[in-house]
Write an enzyme that holds these catalytic residues in place. Structure first.
Site, PDB file in Angstrom:
ATOM      1  CG  ASP A 163      48.092  39.635  32.860  1.00 62.34           C
ATOM      2  OD1 ASP A 163      48.601  40.227  33.823  1.00 62.34           O
ATOM      3  OD2 ASP A 163      46.917  39.261  32.842  1.00 62.34           O
ATOM      4  CG  ASP A 192      46.423  35.779  34.045  1.00 60.90           C
ATOM      5  OD1 ASP A 192      46.071  34.958  34.912  1.00 60.90           O
ATOM      6  OD2 ASP A 192      45.637  36.583  33.517  1.00 60.90           O
ATOM      7  CE1 TYR A 195      48.339  35.185  30.099  1.00 59.32           C
ATOM      8  CE2 TYR A 195      46.088  35.202  29.319  1.00 59.32           C
ATOM      9  CZ  TYR A 195      47.105  35.790  30.022  1.00 59.32           C
ATOM     10  OH  TYR A 195      46.891  36.971  30.656  1.00 59.32           O
ATOM     11  CG  ASN A 229      42.080  35.337  35.086  1.00 62.48           C
ATOM     12  OD1 ASN A 229      43.032  36.094  35.240  1.00 62.48           O
ATOM     13  ND2 ASN A 229      41.395  35.269  33.964  1.00 62.48           N
ATOM     14  CG  HIS A 230      44.555  33.061  31.927  1.00 61.93           C
ATOM     15  ND1 HIS A 230      43.815  32.495  30.917  1.00 61.93           N
ATOM     16  CD2 HIS A 230      44.267  34.384  31.878  1.00 61.93           C
ATOM     17  CE1 HIS A 230      43.113  33.423  30.284  1.00 61.93           C
ATOM     18  NE2 HIS A 230      43.378  34.588  30.846  1.00 61.93           N
ATOM     19  CG  HIS A 314      45.786  38.311  38.210  1.00 61.89           C
ATOM     20  ND1 HIS A 314      46.857  38.480  37.360  1.00 61.89           N
ATOM     21  CD2 HIS A 314      44.727  38.023  37.413  1.00 61.89           C
ATOM     22  CE1 HIS A 314      46.464  38.276  36.114  1.00 61.89           C
ATOM     23  NE2 HIS A 314      45.180  38.008  36.117  1.00 61.89           N
ATOM     24  CG  HIS A 323      37.868  43.239  28.982  1.00 63.40           C
ATOM     25  ND1 HIS A 323      36.667  42.870  28.421  1.00 63.40           N
ATOM     26  CD2 HIS A 323      38.536  42.089  29.217  1.00 63.40           C
ATOM     27  CE1 HIS A 323      36.623  41.552  28.318  1.00 63.40           C
ATOM     28  NE2 HIS A 323      37.751  41.052  28.799  1.00 63.40           N
ATOM     29  CG  HIS A 324      39.438  42.319  33.165  1.00 65.71           C
ATOM     30  ND1 HIS A 324      38.697  41.171  33.152  1.00 65.71           N
ATOM     31  CD2 HIS A 324      40.520  42.079  32.376  1.00 65.71           C
ATOM     32  CE1 HIS A 324      39.297  40.275  32.385  1.00 65.71           C
ATOM     33  NE2 HIS A 324      40.399  40.803  31.898  1.00 65.71           N
ATOM     34  CG  HIS A 351      42.638  40.467  35.556  1.00 69.53           C
ATOM     35  ND1 HIS A 351      42.576  39.229  34.966  1.00 69.53           N
ATOM     36  CD2 HIS A 351      41.346  40.805  35.876  1.00 69.53           C
ATOM     37  CE1 HIS A 351      41.299  38.834  34.926  1.00 69.53           C
ATOM     38  NE2 HIS A 351      40.539  39.769  35.458  1.00 69.53           N
ATOM     39  CG  HIS A 353      45.602  41.569  28.769  1.00 71.66           C
ATOM     40  ND1 HIS A 353      44.913  40.623  28.083  1.00 71.66           N
ATOM     41  CD2 HIS A 353      45.928  40.995  29.956  1.00 71.66           C
ATOM     42  CE1 HIS A 353      44.824  39.525  28.802  1.00 71.66           C
ATOM     43  NE2 HIS A 353      45.427  39.721  29.948  1.00 71.66           N
TER      44      HIS A 353
END
Ligand SMILES: *[C@@H]1O[C@H](CO)[C@@H](O)[C@H](O)[C@H]1NC(C)=O
Ligand SMILES: *[C@@H]1O[C@H](CO)[C@@H](O)[C@H](O)[C@H]1NC(C)=O
Ligand SMILES: *[C@@H]1O[C@H](CO)[C@@H](O)[C@H](O)[C@H]1NC(C)=O
Ligand SMILES: *[C@@H]1O[C@H](CO)[C@@H](O)[C@H](O)[C@H]1NC(C)=O
Ligand SMILES: [Fe+2]
Length: 464
Positions: A163, A192, A195, A229-230, A314, A323-324, A351, A353
């Site tokens: 990421d 990732d 970005y 995903n990015h 990922h 988050h996530h 994924h 962070h």
């Protein structure tokens, strides 16, 4: 009074014990959660190399299954230019040549430069090679090392980055990796990349700036790519409906060599490691190509040749940030039984962070009616390491599931990178280095004992 004190101490001890039962360590080091800024377009790290059509965004990745191949990629901005790579062994003659393919792509109103990919797969193992691309005065020269031939006790060190993005913190992560005295020989990148999709219309110029930013490392050692995903870049509103278009045009993988049908999932051998890369944004349910491929792939791993079985994906299976949380759950339900059965040593994910390391646990006993749906300690299970803390512009995730779940061994929301130092077939050392103190600091570490070879004196004797 004395009794009171004893009580008080027992109470404290109990408190500590409860803490341990609840989970591992939540680091006391808390970094300010301000959003990191992307480096502006005129930053030194994005400088276009001088010359009229000079190769830029140079990067290498593994080019075949065994490790003695590379894919060398670069972009020329104005015209196709030369597609020849000249390469030679250090102190070696003569120079060899290979030709790159050239492609371009459009994304909304962006048109890419000329993207070159050159596959070279007949190199010697464990050798320093120089390579040159471009022509005439504006030729550029780089070098890389091929890994030793796969073998059980070949030491090898991987860097772990995820990421990354292109903020000032991303630059710090990369610098810290470069300055780490442990010196990674290849990077396992857990997804990732640029970005660019955070910009209006997914401004693909930010894919170019990212390519120039990481060149200082990625041109000299292979980065092993995982899709995040990015990388999807699916934007039907502006007519962009081909998922992964920029990523797949720019970053190749040697997927065919491992019998995969997609660049998004594949495997490689590198020194003493067998690395399986999964795509959690491609279909992975039962009967899908990825599922069928993986089913065979696990059976193919020869732990005598490559004792260390590593999975890159990922989205993490186990992490404890808010988050996530549980995004990887369907993947986990499907694939965790294989990870345990085939004794995967370590799973790296991005994924999220932040950084987190799990205990060796599994949660594979549940059968819909037995109620056995909690993670339990399991010596055949991998350690799950979440390392999506490269430093991108979305910032750190600081909200954590409380109390810390028992599967979580250590967690800290800071930027950083990891190193996996494989010593021999039984021992490897993982360390995580946080970035914000101005120099590499080992903030967490773990000795990994190989799941296949640990406690197996007989196997060791057999192998002699
Ligand atoms: C692409 O479209 C956007 C929005 O209209 C505009 O700001 C940008 O300058 C355009 N870029 C090119 C290369 O035409
Ligand atoms: C990025 O890091 C490099 C190496 O530490 C440094 O030379 C450069 O000035 C940094 N650039 C930015 C924009 O922070
Ligand atoms: C596994 O690898 C070892 C070492 O390279 C080799 O001797 C052995 O034949 C391999 N086993 C299989 C089943 O291929
Ligand atoms: C493997 O490496 C570890 C750590 O360096 C060392 O203690 C151990 O003796 C080594 N084992 C063998 C069989 O060489
Ligand atoms: Fe992500």
């Amino acid at each position: 009074m004395k009794i009171m004190r004893v009580y008080f101490i027992s109470f404290l001890l109990l408190g500590v014990l409860v803490q341990l039962c609840n989970g591992g360590i939540t680091s006391g080091y808390l970094r300010a959660a301000d959003l990191p800024d992307d480096m502006p377009l005129d930053s030194d790290v994005f400088t276009v190399p001088s010359g009229p059509n000079t190769p830029q965004q140079v990067h290498v990745t593994q080019g075949n299954y065994e490790g003695n191949g590379v894919i060398i990629s670069w972009v020329t901005p104005v015209k196709p230019g030369s597609n020849t790579v000249r390469y030679w062994k250090e102190n070696g003659k003569p120079k060899s040549q290979a030709e790159a393919t050239i492609n371009t792509y459009k994304f909304f109103n962006y048109t890419s430069g000329y993207i070159h990919h050159c596959i070279i797969d007949d190199l010697e193992f464990d050798m320093k090679y120089y390579y040159e691309i471009g022509s005439g005065k504006w030729r550029r020269r780089f070098w890389f090392f091929t890994p030793p031939k796969p073998g059980p006790d070949v030491p090898y060190t991987f860097g772990l980055i995820g990421d990354l993005g292109q903020t000032y913190d991303s630059n710090r992560t990369l610098s810290h990796y470069e300055m780490n005295p442990g010196k990674g020989q290849a990077v396992l990148f857990v997804g990732d990349l640029s970005y660019a999709d955070r910009y209006p219309f997914h401004d693909n110029n930010r894919w170019d700036t990212w390519g120039r930013f990481v060149e200082r490392n990625a041109a000299y050692q292979p980065w092993i790519w995982t899709a995040g995903n990015h990388e999807i870049d699916y934007v039907p509103d502006i007519g962009e409906i081909e998922p992964f278009k920029p990523y797949m045009n720019r970053y190749l993988t040697p997927y065919k060599a491992s019998g995969s049908i997609s660049p998004l999932w594949y495997s490689i051998k590198r020194a003493s490691a067998y690395i399986i890369v999964m795509s959690c944004y491609s279909s992975y349910g039962i009967y899908t190509p990825q599922y069928k491929w993986l089913e065979k792939e696990f059976q193919r791993v020869n732990r005598t040749e490559t004792p260390w079985l590593i999975v890159l994906v990922h989205s993490p299976f186990y992490h404890s940030y808010v988050h996530h949380y549980m995004e990887g759950e369907t993947l986990r339900v499907l694939y965790e039984p294989w990870f345990v059965k085939y004794k995967v040593d370590v799973v790296f994910a991005g994924h999220v962070h932040a950084y987190e390391r799990s205990e060796r646990v599994s949660n594979i006993a549940y059968n819909l009616v037995n109620g056995l749906c909690e993670p339990v300690p399991d010596e055949s299970a991998p350690v799950y390491i979440t390392i999506g803390d490269g430093g991108n512009s979305e910032g750190l995730l600081t909200d954590m599931i409380e109390p810390q779940p028992s599967y979580s061994a250590f967690r800290e929301p800071s930027f950083g990178h990891g190193l996996l130092e494989i010593k021999n077939r039984t021992h490897a050392y993982f360390s995580w280095n946080r970035n914000q103190d101005g120099y590499s600091i080992e903030a967490d570490s773990m000795l990994l004992l190989n799941r296949f070879w640990q406690n197996t004196k007989k196997r060791l004797l057999d192998a002699v």
